[in-house]
Every structure is written in structure tokens, then in C-alpha cells.
Design an enzyme around this catalytic site. Structure first.
Site, PDB file in Angstrom:
ATOM      1  N   THR A  18       3.359   4.414   0.784  1.00  0.00           N
ATOM      2  CA  THR A  18       3.251   5.495  -0.206  1.00  0.00           C
ATOM      3  C   THR A  18       2.343   6.607   0.310  1.00  0.00           C
ATOM      4  OG1 THR A  18       3.392   3.796  -1.921  1.00  0.00           O
ATOM      5  CG2 THR A  18       2.746   5.973  -2.640  1.00  0.00           C
ATOM      6  N   ARG A  22      -1.589   1.842   5.904  1.00  0.00           N
ATOM      7  CA  ARG A  22      -2.756   1.083   5.437  1.00  0.00           C
ATOM      8  C   ARG A  22      -2.639  -0.349   5.902  1.00  0.00           C
ATOM      9  NH1 ARG A  22      -3.661   3.513  -0.564  1.00  0.00           N
ATOM     10  NH2 ARG A  22      -3.830   5.637   0.199  1.00  0.00           N
ATOM     11  N   SER A 113      -8.086   4.961   0.822  1.00  0.00           N
ATOM     12  CA  SER A 113      -8.214   5.424  -0.558  1.00  0.00           C
ATOM     13  C   SER A 113      -9.154   4.553  -1.382  1.00  0.00           C
ATOM     14  CB  SER A 113      -6.822   5.498  -1.179  1.00  0.00           C
ATOM     15  OG  SER A 113      -6.903   6.070  -2.450  1.00  0.00           O
ATOM     16  N   HIS A 114      -8.613   3.940  -2.431  1.00  0.00           N
ATOM     17  CA  HIS A 114      -9.411   3.162  -3.383  1.00  0.00           C
ATOM     18  C   HIS A 114      -9.570   1.708  -2.938  1.00  0.00           C
ATOM     19  CE1 HIS A 114      -5.189   3.012  -3.979  1.00  0.00           C
ATOM     20  NE2 HIS A 114      -5.316   1.822  -4.536  1.00  0.00           N
ATOM     21  N   LYS A 126      -3.604   8.686   7.557  1.00  0.00           N
ATOM     22  CA  LYS A 126      -2.407   9.464   7.226  1.00  0.00           C
ATOM     23  C   LYS A 126      -2.510  10.837   7.853  1.00  0.00           C
ATOM     24  CE  LYS A 126      -3.564  11.357   2.720  1.00  0.00           C
ATOM     25  NZ  LYS A 126      -3.066  11.660   1.406  1.00  0.00           N
ATOM     26  N   ASP A 277     -12.629   8.155  -6.306  1.00  0.00           N
ATOM     27  CA  ASP A 277     -12.363   6.993  -5.452  1.00  0.00           C
ATOM     28  C   ASP A 277     -12.883   7.171  -4.031  1.00  0.00           C
ATOM     29  OD1 ASP A 277     -10.541   8.901  -4.610  1.00  0.00           O
ATOM     30  OD2 ASP A 277      -9.009   7.416  -4.127  1.00  0.00           O
ATOM     31  N   ASP A 279     -11.709   8.239  -1.141  1.00  0.00           N
ATOM     32  CA  ASP A 279     -11.520   9.499  -0.418  1.00  0.00           C
ATOM     33  C   ASP A 279     -11.528  10.719  -1.328  1.00  0.00           C
ATOM     34  OD1 ASP A 279      -9.095   8.556  -1.504  1.00  0.00           O
ATOM     35  OD2 ASP A 279      -7.911   9.712  -0.089  1.00  0.00           O
ATOM     36  N   ASP A 281      -9.724  11.676  -3.990  1.00  0.00           N
ATOM     37  CA  ASP A 281      -8.562  12.336  -4.585  1.00  0.00           C
ATOM     38  C   ASP A 281      -8.231  11.811  -5.985  1.00  0.00           C
ATOM     39  OD1 ASP A 281      -7.586   9.932  -3.649  1.00  0.00           O
ATOM     40  OD2 ASP A 281      -5.933  10.795  -2.475  1.00  0.00           O
ATOM     41  N   ARG A 282      -8.735  10.620  -6.319  1.00  0.00           N
ATOM     42  CA  ARG A 282      -8.470  10.098  -7.670  1.00  0.00           C
ATOM     43  C   ARG A 282      -9.635  10.405  -8.596  1.00  0.00           C
ATOM     44  NH1 ARG A 282      -5.464   4.341  -7.466  1.00  0.00           N
ATOM     45  NH2 ARG A 282      -3.949   4.860  -5.866  1.00  0.00           N
ATOM     46  N   GLU A 363      -0.427  11.905 -11.810  1.00  0.00           N
ATOM     47  CA  GLU A 363       0.122  10.563 -11.718  1.00  0.00           C
ATOM     48  C   GLU A 363      -0.712   9.608 -12.556  1.00  0.00           C
ATOM     49  OE1 GLU A 363       2.031   9.505  -7.749  1.00  0.00           O
ATOM     50  OE2 GLU A 363       0.060  10.261  -7.238  1.00  0.00           O
ATOM     51  N   GLU A 364      -0.042   8.558 -13.011  1.00  0.00           N
ATOM     52  CA  GLU A 364      -0.745   7.529 -13.781  1.00  0.00           C
ATOM     53  C   GLU A 364      -1.830   6.838 -12.959  1.00  0.00           C
ATOM     54  OE1 GLU A 364      -0.420   4.230 -12.661  1.00  0.00           O
ATOM     55  OE2 GLU A 364       0.894   5.013 -11.085  1.00  0.00           O
ATOM     56  N   SER A 365      -1.701   6.900 -11.628  1.00  0.00           N
ATOM     57  CA  SER A 365      -2.651   6.206 -10.753  1.00  0.00           C
ATOM     58  C   SER A 365      -3.920   7.030 -10.551  1.00  0.00           C
ATOM     59  CB  SER A 365      -1.988   5.901  -9.416  1.00  0.00           C
ATOM     60  OG  SER A 365      -1.531   7.101  -8.817  1.00  0.00           O
ATOM     61  N   LYS A 376      -3.907  15.425  -4.513  1.00  0.00           N
ATOM     62  CA  LYS A 376      -4.603  15.273  -5.768  1.00  0.00           C
ATOM     63  C   LYS A 376      -6.096  15.450  -5.493  1.00  0.00           C
ATOM     64  CE  LYS A 376      -4.166  10.207  -5.629  1.00  0.00           C
ATOM     65  NZ  LYS A 376      -3.210   9.885  -4.565  1.00  0.00           N
ATOM     66  N   ARG A 495       4.010  -3.663  -9.996  1.00  0.00           N
ATOM     67  CA  ARG A 495       3.403  -2.829 -11.028  1.00  0.00           C
ATOM     68  C   ARG A 495       4.369  -2.706 -12.205  1.00  0.00           C
ATOM     69  NH1 ARG A 495      -0.995  -1.165  -8.288  1.00  0.00           N
ATOM     70  NH2 ARG A 495      -0.861   0.064  -6.377  1.00  0.00           N
TER      71      ARG A 495
HETATM   72  C1  G16 Z   1      -1.373   6.816  -3.344  1.00  0.00           C
HETATM   73  C2  G16 Z   1      -0.373   7.902  -3.553  1.00  0.00           C
HETATM   74  C3  G16 Z   1      -0.103   8.085  -5.018  1.00  0.00           C
HETATM   75  C4  G16 Z   1       0.311   6.783  -5.646  1.00  0.00           C
HETATM   76  C5  G16 Z   1      -0.721   5.718  -5.371  1.00  0.00           C
HETATM   77  C6  G16 Z   1      -0.263   4.343  -5.801  1.00  0.00           C
HETATM   78  O1  G16 Z   1      -2.602   7.207  -3.849  1.00  0.00           O
HETATM   79  O2  G16 Z   1      -0.815   9.126  -3.020  1.00  0.00           O
HETATM   80  O3  G16 Z   1       0.903   9.037  -5.141  1.00  0.00           O
HETATM   81  O4  G16 Z   1       0.476   6.940  -7.020  1.00  0.00           O
HETATM   82  O5  G16 Z   1      -0.967   5.641  -3.980  1.00  0.00           O
HETATM   83  O6  G16 Z   1       0.842   3.989  -5.038  1.00  0.00           O
HETATM   84  P1  G16 Z   1       1.483   2.553  -5.126  1.00  0.00           P
HETATM   85  O7  G16 Z   1       1.816   2.356  -6.577  1.00  0.00           O
HETATM   86  O8  G16 Z   1       2.664   2.608  -4.236  1.00  0.00           O
HETATM   87  O9  G16 Z   1       0.431   1.570  -4.695  1.00  0.00           O
HETATM   88  P2  G16 Z   1      -3.928   6.972  -3.032  1.00  0.00           P
HETATM   89  O10 G16 Z   1      -5.022   7.495  -3.911  1.00  0.00           O
HETATM   90  O11 G16 Z   1      -3.995   5.477  -2.816  1.00  0.00           O
HETATM   91  O12 G16 Z   1      -3.763   7.715  -1.754  1.00  0.00           O
END
Ligand code: G16
Length: 542
Positions: A18, A22, A113-114, A126, A277, A279, A281-282, A363-365, A376, A495
Site C-alpha cells: 500500500t 515494508r 509509518s505507524h 518508499k 504517527d 513519519d 502523516d497520520r 482516509e479512515e486510517s 497526508k 480489516r
Molecule cells: C498507508 C497508506 C494509506 C493506507 C494505510 C493503511 O498509510 O498510505 O493510504 O490507508 O497505509 O493501509 P492498509 O490498510 O493496506 O494497511 P501509512 O500511514 O501506513 O503510510
């Protein structure tokens, strides 16, 4: 210094998910693994000759070593210049901004990320393209293809670059600019928001807690929220980035940002609480005694964005990922602007933003952002909330209540089943996929299915099609989405996204899990969770 060409065999598992590649940190540290992927990026993007890049990460374990490797590989691949954050730090939104500001050919972002950091935790890499956004699918496919046939990588044998001092320097023939990671991003935020109004808010006694979770936004939040906007010293907590995030899980949600939740739900709660988070972005948004779901936050920000100077003229459109609730669509409808539903992954917003079709995305995330960058942006969301609170002069709880009174409330929750055996997760997906065509009209747990499908997205700008982007079951007044995460590093994560709509004149005071219980039960029945997963309860509920 000499360029070395090191022979190498292709590695398995270099397919970006995504959001980039990772893996467990130890996998990235295997001899040649990082190098093979970086060389594949150069190869998939037309080579490094004469190019300019940004480079930085969230400071997690292995960040500094990886940066030295990428610098030496960029030099050996003929790059002209690399802009790198001091001590190797750059938040993801700041990287996106620097790519755009300096018109570079792209940027390398080191982060998982998180996900937790450390030798036994996660690492990631990335590549963002010249528009500042995550590499689109065609580019990540090309990287993967290159990684499958790679035979060698090029690297300079020069000494490490000193990243501790902001200064221009050279690595072989390549210019390396070590820069303050905060300054340019800070300037951008100053342009977007009414800093005087926010200063006035803090001067009037408004209190907040920002939890940087020992991740990259600490220095940014310290400089902007405390240093510039005048929040009381100590408002920004856990502000020093650490390689293991202090042993925590830098994921801004009520489970992992427990310290913040305790503060905002306590008797002496601040007016406003937020977290970001690994990095940066969240984001997570809370008010005194109230948690704002990311889907609601997107809708509220969109509905009130004109409070900030950057959005005073209104929004072009709003985009949300498919699992995100429909709350933002209702705002778009009321504003008479376009609403888009995209697959999960910020990369899918890039074309819409570049074409000027949308201004705000979410996004919901826990991701929200706008056309100011192509990622983001956690701190941006916090500052837009502060700008709105400064202008509306009311509480977070009151803003949410009036929003629901006008648009209705989308009760929302995500249930994650983590570290599953891949075959079990696939079995649940297959179980539901096999029924999609027959579900219309069925009654399950008191809910009636209207229709169901598997989401396929046709990009309205370039016409590209992305299939298999989530199973969507639409009920009358409710919806469930199921998909497998593309960011995990262990087994599969299933999920389940749940939402039930309560109209404007309905009851908005229910506890979300209680409101969503029939929908949750319906999904577990349809997917035969008990049989196929051997359990029904999720690991994490957000
Ligand atoms: C990444 C993507 C987001 C996505 C999230 C969760 O965020 O940039 O668009 O919503 O992962 O993805 P998944 O449901 O596939 O785990 P981040 O903050 O992890 O870079």
C-alpha cells in the site's frame, strides 16, 4: 572515490505494498537487500544520472545507516544533488513539500509509518515521484519488475556524510545539502493558516496536548505549536524522536495513543488533543472528553475549511478512500462539489490533486491532507482544526454535535484481525466474494442487504484501472467493507470496516460499538469467522 559495481542475486519479496516496501528491519539489513531495492528504483525511474532527490526518514532504527547507503548509491548512479534532513530526519509531508519546492526528480522516504521500530520491528522505504506523491502503481510495478532481474548495484566507496550539521557538502561529484527538516514546512504552514487567530486562541487560555509519540513530528510540533503559536510549554509531549519510539507503537489511535486518551478523558482535560504517527502523516484528533473518528474529522475539516486563508475560496472537491465513511460525501453534496471514492492508498489521490479536481482528501486510517502537498499530513490536520476552533470559538464536542445535527452521523469503526495465517484470511475473503452476487435482498441480523460488489477503481484522470480493492456490502442505511492490509509485515491482517448512518434528526448519542453491533454480527456470520478464523473477536478496534 571509486564507484563499485557489486554483483547481486534478485531477492524475493520486493513488491511494494500500500505504501512502499515494508519489512522486518532485519530483512532490510540483510546484505544487499536495501541496495537491490534502491537500484531497482533508479532503474524503474530512468536512472539517477543528473537527477536531484530528497532523502530522509522518521528516525527509526537503521534510518541513519540506510541514508548513508542511499547517498553513496545516488552518487554512484550519477545523481547531481540530494537534499537530506539533518540527522536523517524528514517527516513524510515535509519530504513531499521539499520535492515540490525544489522541483526534484523525486524523494526517498525511510519509514514503516505507524509500525514499531527497532532491530526486531519494522523498517520501510518508499519513493515519491516528482509531484511529491507516492509512486503510482505503474511505477511501483516497474520497481518490482526491476528487482526481479537485478544483477548488480552501483555504490561509491566514499566516507559517510556528516548529517549532524546543516551545510552543503559533496560526496564524490554529487552535491549533498543537509538542511533543517522543519524550516520550509513551517513556512508552508504559515502561508496556509491564520497563525494570528491561533495565537489569539492560545493567548485566551485555550489548552492542548500534542503527543508526538517519540516520532518525527516532535521537532515540527515544538517549533510550530509551542514556539510560534504560543501553546504553553509542555503542550507537545514525547517530542524527542527515538529509534524505537520509546518502545511504543507510533500509531495515533485510541489504543496506542493511550497517554493522550487518558489526558483528554480525565478531569483536568485540555480543550484539544492530537497525536501523529512515526513519519508524521497520520493524525488523531480529540476534544475534551471526546474522540473524533478520522472519517468525521475529514468531513468536519471539509465543511469548515473556509475558516483558513488557504481554503477561503472554497474547495474544488473531496476525495476519500473506499473504506472511509460517507460523511465527507454528504459535505461535498451540500457544497455542490465533486466527491470521489478511491482505493486505499494515498497514491490514488495524486492524479485528482494534480488535476485540481479535489482540494481535501482523507482516509479512515487517520490520514487527512490537501493539495498543499501530495501526502497526508498529520500536523496540517491539527493546524486546520486549531484554525477552525479559533474562528468558530466553540469546543470540539460542539462542532461535532452541530455537524451531526446538520448532516446526520455515520457511526464508524474498524476491526482488525492481525497476524493471521494468510490462508485463513483468504478463506474469509473468498467466503464473502463467493456470495456477492446473491446477497441483494437478504436479511441478516435485522439488516437488509441492498447490493454488494468488489471495488474496482477507474482513475478519472488517466483511465487506469485498479481491481480487487475491497469487498463492499451495502445494507439499507449501513455498509461493511472487508480487505486485506497492504502494510503489514507478518502474516495477513484482515480489516473489517463498519458504518451505520443515523439521519440528522436521529439519535447521535450512542456508543459507536453498540450502534454497530448488528452490522458486526452480520459480517462475522457472512464470513463464517468462527469456522474459518477460529475466532470472532478482533485484535484492534479503532
Ligand atoms: C498507508 C497508506 C494509506 C493506507 C494505510 C493503511 O498509510 O498510505 O493510504 O490507508 O497505509 O493501509 P492498509 O490498510 O493496506 O494497511 P501509512 O500511514 O501506513 O503510510
Amino acid at each position: 572515490m571509486a564507484v563499485q559495481n557489486i554483483a547481486i542475486q534478485p531477492f524475493e519479496g520486493q513488491k511494494p505494498g500500500t505504501s512502499g516496501l515494508r519489512k522486518k528491519t532485519r530483512v532490510f539489513m540483510e546484505p544487499g537487500f536495501l541496495e537491490a531495492f534502491v537500484q531497482s528504483i533508479f532503474q524503474a525511474t530512468g536512472g539517477g544520472q543528473g537527477k536531484t532527490y530528497t532523502l530522509g526518514g522518521d528516525g527509526r532504527y537503521f534510518n541513519k545507516q540506510a541514508i548513508q547507503t542511499i547517498l553513496k548509491m545516488a552518487a554512484a548512479n550519477g545523481a547531481k544533488r540530494v537534499i537530506v534532513g539533518q540527522n536523517g530526519l524528514l517527516s513524510t509531508p515535509a519530504s513531499s513539500h521539499l520535492i515540490r519546492l525544489n522541483k526534484t526528480d523525486g524523494g526517498f522516504i525511510l519509514s514503516a509509518s505507524h509500525n514499531p521500530g527497532g532491530l526486531d520491528e519494522d523498517f520501510g522505504l518508499k519513493f515519491n515521484a516528482a509531484n511529491g506523491g507516492p509512486a503510482p502503481e505503474a511505477m511501483t510495478e516497474a520497481m518490482y519488475a526491476a528487482s526481479q532481474t537485478i544483477e548488480s548495484y552501483a555504490i561509491s566507496d566514499a566516507d559517510d556524510v556528516d548529517l549532524s550539521v546543516c551545510q552543503p557538502t559533496r560526496l564524490d561529484g554529487m552535491q549533498v545539502d543537509v538542511i533543517d527538516p522543519v524550516a520550509d514546512y513551517h513556512d508552508l504552514m504559515r502561508e496556509l493558516f491564520d497563525f494570528d487567530a491561533i495565537r489569539g486562541l492560545f493567548a485566551s487560555g485555550f489548552t492542548m496536548v500534542f503527543d508526538a509519540m517519540h516520532a518525527v513530528t516532535g521537532p515540527y510540533a515544538k517549533a510550530i505549536i509551542e514556539g510560534d503559536l504560543g501553546a504553553a510549554p509542555g503542550s507537545v509531549r514525547n517530542a524527542v524522536p527515538l529509534e524505537d519510539f520509546g518502545g511504543g507503537h507510533p500509531d495515533p489511535n485510541p489504543i496506542w495513543a493511550k497517554e493522550l486518551m487518558t489526558a483528554v478523558m480525565g478531569s483536568d482535560a485540555p480543550d484539544f488533543g492530537a497525536a501523529s504517527d512515526g513519519d508524521g502523516d497520520r493524525n488523531m484528533i480529540t476534544g475534551r472528553g471526546i474522540y473524533v473518528s478520522p472519517s468525521d474529522s475529514l468531513a468536519v475539516l471539509a465543511a469548515n475549511a473556509t475558516a483558513a486563508p488557504a481554503y477561503a475560496k472554497g474547495l474544488a472537491g473531496i476525495a476519500r478512500s473506499t473504506p472511509t465513511s460517507a460523511a465527507a460525501d454528504r459535505v461535498a453534496d451540500a457544497l455542490g462539489i465533486e466527491a470521489f471514492e478511491t482505493p486505499t492508498g494515498w497514491k490514488f489521490f495524486g492524479n485528482l490533486l494534480d488535476a485540481g479536481r479535489v482540494t481535501i482528501c482523507g482516509e479512515e486510517s487517520a490520514g487527512t491532507g490537501s493539495d498543499h502537498v501530495r501526502e497526508k499530513d498529520g500536523l496540517w490536520a491539527v493546524l486546520l482544526w486549531l484554525n477552525i476552533l479559533a474562528v468558530r470559538k466553540t469546543s470540539v464536542a460542539e462542532i461535532l454535535a452541530t455537524h451531526w445535527q446538520r448532516y446526520g452521523r455515520d457511526y464508524y469503526s474498524r476491526h482488525d484481525y492481525e497476524a493471521l495465517e494468510v490462508s485463513k484470511a483468504n478463506a474469509v475473503m473468498e467466503q464473502i466474494r463467493g456470495q456477492l452476487g446473491d446477497l441483494g435482498g437478504q436479511q441478516i441480523c435485522g439488516l437488509t442487504v441492498s447490493h454488494a460488489d468488489e471495488f474496482a477503481y477507474e482513475d478519472p484522470i488517466d483511465g487506469s484501472i485498479s481491481r480487487n480493492q475491497g469487498l463492499r456490502i451495502y445494507f439499507e442505511g449501513a455498509r461493511a467493507v472487508l480487505r486485506l492490509s497492504g502494510t503489514g509485515t507478518q502474516g495477513a491482517t484482515l480489516r473489517v470496516y463498519l458504518e451505520i448512518y443515523e439521519p440528522a434528526n436521529g439519535d447521535h448519542s450512542q456508543e459507536p460499538q453498540a450502534a454497530l453491533a448488528p452490522l458486526r454480527d452480520a459480517v462475522r456470520l457472512l464470513g463464517r469467522f468462527d469456522d474459518l478464523l477460529g475466532r470472532s473477536e478482533p485484535d484492534v478496534i479503532t
